[in-house]
Enzyme design. Structure first.
Site, PDB file in Angstrom:
ATOM      1  N   GLY A  46       0.639  -1.257  -0.026  1.00  0.00           N
ATOM      2  CA  GLY A  46      -0.189   0.110  -0.038  1.00  0.00           C
ATOM      3  C   GLY A  46       0.873   1.214   0.083  1.00  0.00           C
ATOM      4  CD  GLN A  51       3.498   5.810   2.623  1.00  0.00           C
ATOM      5  OE1 GLN A  51       2.458   5.272   1.953  1.00  0.00           O
ATOM      6  NE2 GLN A  51       4.199   5.053   3.330  1.00  0.00           N
ATOM      7  CB  CYS A  88       4.847   2.101   7.734  1.00  0.00           C
ATOM      8  SG  CYS A  88       4.446   3.715   6.831  1.00  0.00           S
ATOM      9  CG  LEU A  89       6.346   0.822   1.750  1.00  0.00           C
ATOM     10  CD1 LEU A  89       5.823   1.211   0.255  1.00  0.00           C
ATOM     11  CD2 LEU A  89       7.574  -0.183   1.450  1.00  0.00           C
ATOM     12  CG  HIS A 130      -0.683   1.294   7.233  1.00  0.00           C
ATOM     13  ND1 HIS A 130      -0.037   0.696   8.069  1.00  0.00           N
ATOM     14  CD2 HIS A 130      -0.092   2.312   6.246  1.00  0.00           C
ATOM     15  CE1 HIS A 130       1.288   1.315   8.043  1.00  0.00           C
ATOM     16  NE2 HIS A 130       1.242   2.335   6.796  1.00  0.00           N
ATOM     17  CD  GLU A 131      -1.172   2.618   2.584  1.00  0.00           C
ATOM     18  OE1 GLU A 131      -0.895   3.636   2.499  1.00  0.00           O
ATOM     19  OE2 GLU A 131      -0.496   1.487   2.757  1.00  0.00           O
ATOM     20  CG  HIS A 134       0.243   6.855   5.224  1.00  0.00           C
ATOM     21  ND1 HIS A 134       1.351   7.376   6.019  1.00  0.00           N
ATOM     22  CD2 HIS A 134       0.652   5.631   5.086  1.00  0.00           C
ATOM     23  CE1 HIS A 134       2.304   6.445   6.345  1.00  0.00           C
ATOM     24  NE2 HIS A 134       1.810   5.189   5.747  1.00  0.00           N
TER      25      HIS A 134
HETATM   26 ZN    ZN Z   1       2.639   3.474   5.625  1.00  0.00          ZN
END
Ligand code: ZN
Length: 166
Positions: A46, A51, A88-89, A130-131, A134
């Protein structure tokens, strides 16, 4: 194919509530394409626009081919509980058991401005929460209990990527 650089923890864009999309234009379509390109690196499930440094309410996901995108999403219902490892990236290399709702319904729009609704459970429900977080400037670490959160912040301080980011 445009794989954009991923912003990491400490970058203010990750803490800024993103703006709603008002203009469903070719620029929005290009943003969604860039998000999918950046997501296509193996292991990624995701990715939200902040991000990659774009403060707009857009995200994409791809869970083993269960693939989609959302513009201006809202979690319209959430029920039950699940606790599982989450990463998380933007916080590379770390994973913590994170509480989430077990089932969610998310409504929003696609990049053409058509209304969409997704009902999700399990990992997809976790990913959509999660997204969406963000887009509100929330990082999953905020959802951890105090001890785990403290442990995570220490690990971040000691991480190579964090010191490289300054
Ligand atoms: Zn994330």
């Amino acid at each position: 194919m445009t794989v954009r650089e991923i912003r990491v923890f400490g970058d203010p864009v990750l803490r800024t509530p993103a703006d709603p999309v008002r203009d469903f234009s070719v620029r929005l379509q290009a943003l969604v394409a860039d998000l999918f390109d950046t997501l296509s690196v193996p292991g990624r499930v995701g990715l939200a626009a902040p991000q990659i440094g774009v403060s707009l309410r857009v995200f994409v996901y791809d869970l083993d081919g269960d693939r989609g995108h959302f513009v201006n999403p809202t979690v319209v219902s959430a029920s039950g509980e699940q606790l599982d490892e989450e990463g998380c990236l933007s916080v590379p290399g770390l994973q913590y058991p994170t509480p989430r709702a077990a089932d969610v319904v998310v409504s929003g729009y696609d990049m053409n401005g058509e209304p969409i609704t997704v009902e999700a459970t399990g990992l997809l429900a976790r990913c959509l929460q999660h997204e969406t977080d963000h887009l509100d400037g929330t990082i999953y670490l905020d959802r951890l209990d105090r001890d785990l959160r403290r442990q995570a912040l220490r690990a971040i301080r000691e991480s190579a990527w964090r010191s490289a980011a300054g």
